[in-house]
Write an enzyme that holds these catalytic residues in place. Structure first.
Site, short mmCIF file in Angstrom:
data_model
loop_
_atom_site.label_atom_id
_atom_site.label_comp_id
_atom_site.label_asym_id
_atom_site.label_seq_id
_atom_site.Cartn_x
_atom_site.Cartn_y
_atom_site.Cartn_z
N ARG A 92 58.62 -36.77 11.87
CA ARG A 92 57.25 -35.94 12.21
C ARG A 92 57.24 -34.96 12.83
O ARG A 92 58.17 -35.03 13.92
CB ARG A 92 56.29 -37.07 12.62
CG ARG A 92 54.88 -36.61 12.94
CD ARG A 92 54.06 -36.48 11.46
NE ARG A 92 52.67 -36.49 11.64
CZ ARG A 92 51.94 -35.92 10.86
NH1 ARG A 92 52.50 -35.27 9.59
NH2 ARG A 92 50.70 -35.98 10.74
N THR A 379 50.97 -33.56 0.68
CA THR A 379 52.41 -34.39 0.80
C THR A 379 52.74 -34.88 -0.68
O THR A 379 52.51 -34.40 -1.60
CB THR A 379 52.37 -35.48 1.56
OG1 THR A 379 51.53 -36.64 0.89
CG2 THR A 379 51.49 -35.54 2.84
N THR A 397 56.00 -33.98 3.74
CA THR A 397 54.92 -32.96 3.69
C THR A 397 54.99 -31.72 4.54
O THR A 397 55.76 -31.57 5.61
CB THR A 397 53.66 -33.75 4.42
OG1 THR A 397 52.41 -33.17 4.19
CG2 THR A 397 53.70 -34.02 5.79
N ASP A 419 46.40 -32.18 12.03
CA ASP A 419 46.18 -33.58 11.73
C ASP A 419 45.74 -34.29 12.94
O ASP A 419 45.39 -35.37 13.07
CB ASP A 419 47.51 -34.28 11.40
CG ASP A 419 47.72 -34.36 9.86
OD1 ASP A 419 46.84 -33.85 8.93
OD2 ASP A 419 48.69 -34.86 9.42
N SER A 443 49.42 -39.82 11.00
CA SER A 443 49.58 -39.59 9.85
C SER A 443 49.26 -40.69 9.05
O SER A 443 49.36 -41.81 9.74
CB SER A 443 51.39 -39.27 9.58
OG SER A 443 51.37 -39.15 8.30
N SER A 444 48.77 -40.37 8.04
CA SER A 444 48.66 -41.69 6.88
C SER A 444 49.66 -41.79 5.84
O SER A 444 49.93 -42.75 5.01
CB SER A 444 47.43 -41.28 6.04
OG SER A 444 46.34 -41.24 6.88
N GLY A 465 48.59 -37.51 -0.62
CA GLY A 465 47.14 -37.88 -0.94
C GLY A 465 46.57 -37.63 0.49
O GLY A 465 45.04 -38.25 0.64
N GLY A 466 46.87 -37.25 1.69
CA GLY A 466 46.33 -37.13 2.99
C GLY A 466 45.85 -38.53 3.42
O GLY A 466 46.79 -39.54 3.25
#
Length: 559
Positions: A92, A379, A397, A419, A443-444, A465-466
């Protein structure tokens, strides 16, 4: 007799060709055929699933620049076929040293509108994907480092055909690009964005990839490329911000323990914080476990009502408690504590909806305030399995379409810092996902690997898809584990999400046809456009099989 044999043969081959390709003996799946071909090439050259994944990550940098790339970051999940162990790598992005809690507050002290915050330098985090690749290659790679770069270098140097999704997003961001000439130079023809079917070449990116292939990760985090990134961020026409050579040189990936919990007779594993994916998915699955989802089935409005109720409760906890565990105490054990999950599940009724959805108080939780983050749809996800039984699942992403819109040496730089939750304090209480120097935004992303009752991997899956990623993966897991669907059918199931207090259901699907039945259970239901880009590999009695989301241009390929 001859006619009968011919008919039988025709039916056999028709059915065979209608199915996703079986691995022989490995398989890859991604949201772009060119990336899948890169992974296939590496598997055929004797590479491991990890090598194939990194080749796909690099190829996606070239052909899907709106979604991911080396200017961004990701989360990587890997099952080692030899040891049976599962490991993760957190690549990340991190906030630079200049980032302060007030980064996204305006002069009036209020959070900036997202449309003002994301374009330009303010939103750029230190990219993590090359650091992630270094760790993955060292732990699980088989081929030489430079070999893995070759498919992406060819694509960038020789050119590729612009896809329909890329062209659509080029048109969407076009009004922003008067301030971003480096992006226009690659992705526009004259005064207009490139159309689908046009050829794009990226010689600067090809040069960067060749440099990293020869010189290793140091060629990215130090020297010419690092200077190009810092110059582009500090000199951006919008939101110029200080991101230094020291920020890049100081970037480190993190090896984190996979987060695994049982669900019925299966074991589901994913990324822990700063990804919220596995924590939220595992909590929601735990809430559903007391219901007979198999008997209810996918064509019953009650099934989707239960999923929606678990969704509202799970996301309420997500917004309040989850963040970077290196900076805040994240009560993952409490959120997944069986007694706590049972208590949350007890709030769910098959016949009605809750009047409101509030975060609970899991064991070990510190006082926090619920605060919505600004994560947007974007992403990409890709998966691979090799002949040794190694299985990999990665979500990568640059955040929103074309990230920050800044291009440095041909690479799109991320807008991951948006984010973070923009307000560091809400209602007098600290926000878990507030901005801080060196911190990783929540993050998702939800790369997932599932083990069957025999302890062997049966599924690897993930999506773009966020913040919707969690629900895209959730419905796929329910589809496979509860409803017994093949992966390609589970990925094709309707998408479900939330918009305020309303349940959003994917328009034009059988779920949208249940809209009235769902509404009778007490919740406003709205048919909406909910795109996704799921990819998966699954183990079947006949072997490994790849699957892609029918909504995407993706492709699964066998070795």
């Amino acid at each position: 007799m001859i006619r009968t044999l011919f008919v039988r043969a025709f039916v056999f081959w028709t059915l065979l060709l209608a199915q996703p390709i079986l691995a022989s003996p490995g398989v890859v799946s991604s949201a772009d055929p060119r990336a899948s071909a890169a992974g296939q090439e590496i598997l055929r050259a004797g590479g491991s699933a990890a090598d194939a994944m990194m080749a796909m990550m690099l190829a996606l940098t070239v052909v899907e620049p709106q979604s991911s790339g080396i200017g961004g970051g990701g989360f990587f999940l890997y099952h080692d076929g030899k040891t049976g162990l599962i490991g993760t790598v957190d690549g990340r992005e991190t906030a630079p040293a200049s980032a302060q809690p007030e980064l996204f507050l305006g002069a009036d002290g209020h959070p900036m509108p997202f449309i003002q915050a994301f374009p330009g330098g303010k939103s750029v985090g230190v990219p993590g994907n090359i650091g992630l690749m270094e760790r993955v290659h060292a732990r699980w790679g088989k081929l030489a480092w430079g070999k893995i770069f070759q498919p992406a270098i060819r694509l960038a140097k020789d050119g590729y055909i612009v896809s329909g999704p890329t062209a659509t997003l080029l048109r969407a961001v076009a009004p922003l690009w008067r301030d971003f000439p480096a992006a226009r130079a690659i992705y526009w023809d004259g005064d207009h964005p490139k159309a689908a079917g046009a050829t794009a070449k990226n010689p600067e990116l090809a040069a960067v990839l060749r440099r990293i292939a020869k010189g290793g990760p140091r060629s990215f985090y130090y020297g010419q490329t690092a200077r190009s990134i810092t110059t582009a961020v500090s000199g951006a026409a919008r939101n110029p911000t200080q991101l230094t050579m020291a920020d890049l040189a100081g970037y480190r990936v993190v090896d984190r323990a996979a987060l695994c919990r049982p669900y019925r007779q299966f074991k589901v594993c994913g990324m822990g914080p700063p990804s919220s994916g596995a924590t939220t998915i595992l909590q929601m699955l735990g809430m559903l476990e007391r219901f007979d989802m198999k008997a209810l089935g996918p064509d019953n409005a009650v099934s989707w009502h239960l999923i929606a109720e678990a969704m509202f409760l799970g996301y309420a906890d997500r917004e309040k408690y989850l963040g970077d565990p290196d900076f805040v105490q994240v009560p993952v054990a409490g959120l997944l504590d069986p007694a706590y999950v049972r208590a949350r599940s007890a709030l769910i009724s098959q016949t009605t909806s809750l009047p409101k959805y509030e975060a609970g108080t899991p064991p070990g939780a510190l006082p926090r305030t619920a605060a919505i983050s600004s994560e947007v749809a974007g992403t990409t996800h890709f998966v691979a399995v090799d002949s040794s039984g190694n299985v990999a699942s990665m979500t990568s992403t640059v955040e929103g379409p074309f990230g920050s819109q800044i291009v440095a040496e041909g690479m799109v730089l991320n807008n991951e810092l948006t984010d973070f939750t923009f307000a560091p304090v809400k209602d007098g209480a600290p926000v878990a996902n507030a901005v801080a120097a060196g911190k990783r935004p929540l993050s998702s992303m939800s790369p997932t690997i599932v083990y069957g009752p025999d302890g062997k991997v049966i599924l690897a899956v993930g999506s773009a898809g966020g913040k919707r990623i969690i629900m895209h993966v959730m419905k796929a897991l329910v589809g496979v584990l509860d409803w017994g669907l093949p992966a390609h059918d589970a990925l094709a199931l309707p998408n479900i999400y939330m918009g305020g207090d309303a349940v959003l259901v994917e328009q034009g699907t059988r779920l949208a046809a249940m809209q009235a039945d769902l509404a009778r259970l007490g919740r406003t239901v709205v048919a909406s456009d909910l795109p996704s880009k799921l990819t998966a590999v699954e183990r079947t009695p006949a072997g490994w099989r790849g699957a892609v989301d029918p909504r995407s241009k993706g492709e699964a390929l066998s070795e």
